[in-house]
Design a protein around this motif. Structure first.
Motif, mmCIF file in Angstrom:
data_model
loop_
_atom_site.group_PDB
_atom_site.id
_atom_site.type_symbol
_atom_site.label_atom_id
_atom_site.label_comp_id
_atom_site.label_asym_id
_atom_site.label_seq_id
_atom_site.Cartn_x
_atom_site.Cartn_y
_atom_site.Cartn_z
ATOM 1 N N ALA A 194 9.544 -3.428 -11.570
ATOM 2 C CA ALA A 194 8.658 -4.422 -12.175
ATOM 3 C C ALA A 194 7.736 -5.035 -11.127
ATOM 4 O O ALA A 194 6.594 -5.395 -11.427
ATOM 5 N N GLU A 195 8.226 -5.137 -9.896
ATOM 6 C CA GLU A 195 7.440 -5.720 -8.801
ATOM 7 C C GLU A 195 6.355 -4.766 -8.312
ATOM 8 O O GLU A 195 5.213 -5.166 -8.093
ATOM 9 N N ARG A 196 6.694 -3.482 -8.136
ATOM 10 C CA ARG A 196 5.765 -2.541 -7.521
ATOM 11 C C ARG A 196 4.991 -1.690 -8.522
ATOM 12 O O ARG A 196 3.913 -1.174 -8.199
ATOM 13 N N GLY A 197 5.546 -1.516 -9.726
ATOM 14 C CA GLY A 197 4.863 -0.709 -10.720
ATOM 15 C C GLY A 197 5.074 0.779 -10.506
ATOM 16 O O GLY A 197 5.543 1.218 -9.445
ATOM 17 N N PRO A 198 4.710 1.605 -11.500
ATOM 18 C CA PRO A 198 4.982 3.047 -11.434
ATOM 19 C C PRO A 198 4.133 3.810 -10.425
ATOM 20 O O PRO A 198 4.432 4.965 -10.125
ATOM 21 N N THR A 199 3.075 3.197 -9.905
ATOM 22 C CA THR A 199 2.285 3.859 -8.871
ATOM 23 C C THR A 199 2.778 3.515 -7.464
ATOM 24 O O THR A 199 2.408 4.181 -6.497
ATOM 25 N N GLY A 200 3.608 2.487 -7.361
ATOM 26 C CA GLY A 200 4.103 2.077 -6.051
ATOM 27 C C GLY A 200 5.574 2.363 -5.825
ATOM 28 O O GLY A 200 6.065 2.223 -4.697
ATOM 29 N N TYR A 201 6.272 2.751 -6.886
ATOM 30 C CA TYR A 201 7.712 3.020 -6.773
ATOM 31 C C TYR A 201 8.063 4.179 -7.688
ATOM 32 O O TYR A 201 7.659 4.221 -8.855
ATOM 33 N N ARG A 202 8.829 5.116 -7.140
ATOM 34 C CA ARG A 202 9.244 6.285 -7.905
ATOM 35 C C ARG A 202 10.727 6.520 -7.669
ATOM 36 O O ARG A 202 11.166 6.661 -6.524
ATOM 37 N N LEU A 203 11.493 6.533 -8.751
ATOM 38 C CA LEU A 203 12.932 6.807 -8.685
ATOM 39 C C LEU A 203 13.193 8.171 -9.305
ATOM 40 O O LEU A 203 12.747 8.443 -10.427
ATOM 41 N N MET A 204 13.913 9.031 -8.560
ATOM 42 C CA MET A 204 14.184 10.380 -9.023
ATOM 43 C C MET A 204 15.663 10.693 -8.825
ATOM 44 O O MET A 204 16.325 10.092 -7.963
ATOM 45 N N THR A 205 16.169 11.618 -9.613
ATOM 46 C CA THR A 205 17.572 12.034 -9.477
ATOM 47 C C THR A 205 17.670 13.546 -9.354
ATOM 48 O O THR A 205 16.832 14.290 -9.871
ATOM 49 N N ASP A 206 18.715 13.960 -8.655
ATOM 50 C CA ASP A 206 19.000 15.386 -8.474
ATOM 51 C C ASP A 206 20.488 15.504 -8.184
ATOM 52 O O ASP A 206 21.002 14.871 -7.265
ATOM 53 N N GLY A 207 21.181 16.303 -8.942
ATOM 54 C CA GLY A 207 22.624 16.452 -8.775
ATOM 55 C C GLY A 207 23.032 17.526 -7.801
ATOM 56 O O GLY A 207 24.226 17.764 -7.617
ATOM 57 N N GLY A 208 22.060 18.157 -7.119
ATOM 58 C CA GLY A 208 22.417 19.292 -6.289
ATOM 59 C C GLY A 208 22.059 19.197 -4.824
ATOM 60 O O GLY A 208 22.158 20.184 -4.106
ATOM 61 N N PHE A 209 21.621 18.028 -4.344
ATOM 62 C CA PHE A 209 21.224 17.960 -2.933
ATOM 63 C C PHE A 209 22.338 17.340 -2.081
ATOM 64 O O PHE A 209 23.235 16.664 -2.575
ATOM 65 N N HIS A 210 22.264 17.580 -0.781
ATOM 66 C CA HIS A 210 23.308 17.096 0.134
ATOM 67 C C HIS A 210 22.733 16.334 1.330
ATOM 68 O O HIS A 210 23.378 15.419 1.839
ATOM 69 N N ASP A 211 21.549 16.725 1.794
ATOM 70 C CA ASP A 211 20.979 16.092 2.981
ATOM 71 C C ASP A 211 20.587 14.643 2.702
ATOM 72 O O ASP A 211 20.132 14.301 1.607
ATOM 73 N N SER B 271 0.812 -1.216 0.000
ATOM 74 C CA SER B 271 0.000 0.000 0.000
ATOM 75 C C SER B 271 0.848 1.269 0.000
ATOM 76 O O SER B 271 0.333 2.358 -0.272
ATOM 77 N N ALA B 272 2.120 1.152 0.320
ATOM 78 C CA ALA B 272 2.992 2.332 0.427
ATOM 79 C C ALA B 272 3.587 2.709 -0.923
ATOM 80 O O ALA B 272 3.833 1.856 -1.776
ATOM 81 N N VAL B 273 3.833 3.985 -1.098
ATOM 82 C CA VAL B 273 4.561 4.493 -2.265
ATOM 83 C C VAL B 273 6.010 4.726 -1.844
ATOM 84 O O VAL B 273 6.275 5.460 -0.887
ATOM 85 N N VAL B 274 6.930 4.079 -2.529
ATOM 86 C CA VAL B 274 8.355 4.215 -2.237
ATOM 87 C C VAL B 274 8.962 5.219 -3.218
ATOM 88 O O VAL B 274 8.864 5.034 -4.433
ATOM 89 N N THR B 275 9.558 6.274 -2.685
ATOM 90 C CA THR B 275 10.214 7.294 -3.513
ATOM 91 C C THR B 275 11.680 7.394 -3.114
ATOM 92 O O THR B 275 11.996 7.625 -1.942
ATOM 93 N N LEU B 276 12.558 7.195 -4.067
ATOM 94 C CA LEU B 276 14.003 7.325 -3.836
ATOM 95 C C LEU B 276 14.534 8.497 -4.658
ATOM 96 O O LEU B 276 14.204 8.637 -5.831
ATOM 97 N N ILE B 277 15.362 9.318 -4.014
ATOM 98 C CA ILE B 277 16.041 10.411 -4.713
ATOM 99 C C ILE B 277 17.536 10.216 -4.533
ATOM 100 O O ILE B 277 18.027 10.102 -3.400
ATOM 101 N N THR B 278 18.263 10.173 -5.637
ATOM 102 C CA THR B 278 19.701 9.935 -5.577
ATOM 103 C C THR B 278 20.406 10.780 -6.641
ATOM 104 O O THR B 278 19.754 11.480 -7.441
ATOM 105 N N TYR B 279 21.728 10.715 -6.660
ATOM 106 C CA TYR B 279 22.494 11.409 -7.684
ATOM 107 C C TYR B 279 22.253 10.767 -9.055
ATOM 108 O O TYR B 279 22.080 9.545 -9.152
ATOM 109 N N PRO B 280 22.314 11.556 -10.124
ATOM 110 C CA PRO B 280 22.244 10.984 -11.470
ATOM 111 C C PRO B 280 23.554 10.310 -11.850
ATOM 112 O O PRO B 280 24.592 10.511 -11.203
ATOM 113 N N GLU B 281 23.513 9.527 -12.895
ATOM 114 C CA GLU B 281 24.712 8.812 -13.350
ATOM 115 C C GLU B 281 25.844 9.771 -13.702
ATOM 116 O O GLU B 281 27.027 9.444 -13.530
#
Length: 275
Positions: free
Chosen positions: A198-215, A164-174
């Protein structure tokens, strides 16, 4: 055993109890009448034992009885069982997914006390266990910001996150990877991320990138944390702290702003995970 660990164990027990019934509900054509009958009979035989475990958990914190949540769980469970007694065997399988969801939500809603700060230099395994249990008991959302995720993240911390949870990860880009070692870490992370997608689908898992964050921040439902290092380095002879943040509007805004600044790689707007 601390209360967060007890909650995670209880949710795991809920999954074990409902597991065979939910499998039939998902693929009824894969089971014949006798197999369904046996699975239902075992569910009926175990439901009172399971209800006792639920009651002990809801009354397990000294001077606290979570009776509203207990009533919701038991009413749902006994309603499912009693209704199924008088109906065809398939009625149990028809209503089990909804009942499971209601019971999980009630268990996850029970507050559990958490120490303000844990120092990994003293208790690395305890820190790992706490983060794992925080994720496993978040039925609404898990949002995690870390510049250097690696492939171990999924098996260690995210495998038990409720559906039932939405997993969102934010990390550095390649493009931020420097050297072969970092490039390989990122490639390995993305390979497992694709399997998780593939397991959770686009409504249950979100991967994002940002090259400027530190926290390095973690949100599990409405519990907020700041991590003193990359989670991949937990236990690698480096000082690591996990500090609980107050649930203030300013702290919630940090997470909202991070999503607004990041680029979606996989999720509702990018439903195909990159290779």
């Amino acid at each position: 055993m601390n209360r967060k660990r007890e909650q995670a164990v209880m949710l795991d027990r809920l999954g074990q109890f409902f597991g065979p019934v939910l499998k039939v509900a998902a693929t009824p054509q894969g089971y014949d009448a006798e197999e369904k009958q046996r699975i239902a009979a075992r569910f009926y035989a175990e439901h009172r034992t399971f209800s006792g475990e639920i009651e002990r958990f809801c009354k397990g914190e000294p001077h606290h009885h979570y009776l509203a949540e207990l009533n919701k769980v038991l009413t749902t469970l006994f309603g499912l069982v009693n209704r199924s007694y008088g109906e065809k065997g398939g009625d149990l399988f028809d209503h089990a997914p909804a009942a499971h969801g209601i019971m999980m939500e009630a268990l996850c809603s029970i507050p559990t006390p958490i120490d303000s700060t844990i120092h990994d230099a003293v208790t690395p395994f305890s820190t790992y266990c706490l983060v794992r249990d925080l994720c496993a008991t978040a039925n609404g959302q898990v949002m995690w910001m870390d510049r250097y995720f690696d492939q171990t993240l999924f098996a260690r911390y995210l495998v038990e996150v409720p559906k039932s949870a939405v997993v969102t990860l934010i990390t550095y880009p390649e493009s931020k990877c420097q050297g072969k070692k970092q490039e390989q870490r990122y490639a390995d992370f993305m390979a497992v991320s694709k399997l998780y997608a593939a397991e959770r689908g686009p409504t249950g898992y979100r991967l994002m990138t940002d090259g400027g964050f530190h926290d390095r921040l973690l949100r599990c439902n409405d519990k907020l944390f700041s991590l003193g290092g990359s989670i991949k380095d937990l236990g690698n002879d480096s000082t690591f702290t996990l500090a609980k943040l107050d649930s203030t509007s300013d702290n919630f805004k940090k997470f909202d702003d991070a999503i607004a600044a990041a680029v979606e790689v996989f999720g509702p707007n990018q439903p195909v995970h990159p290779v």
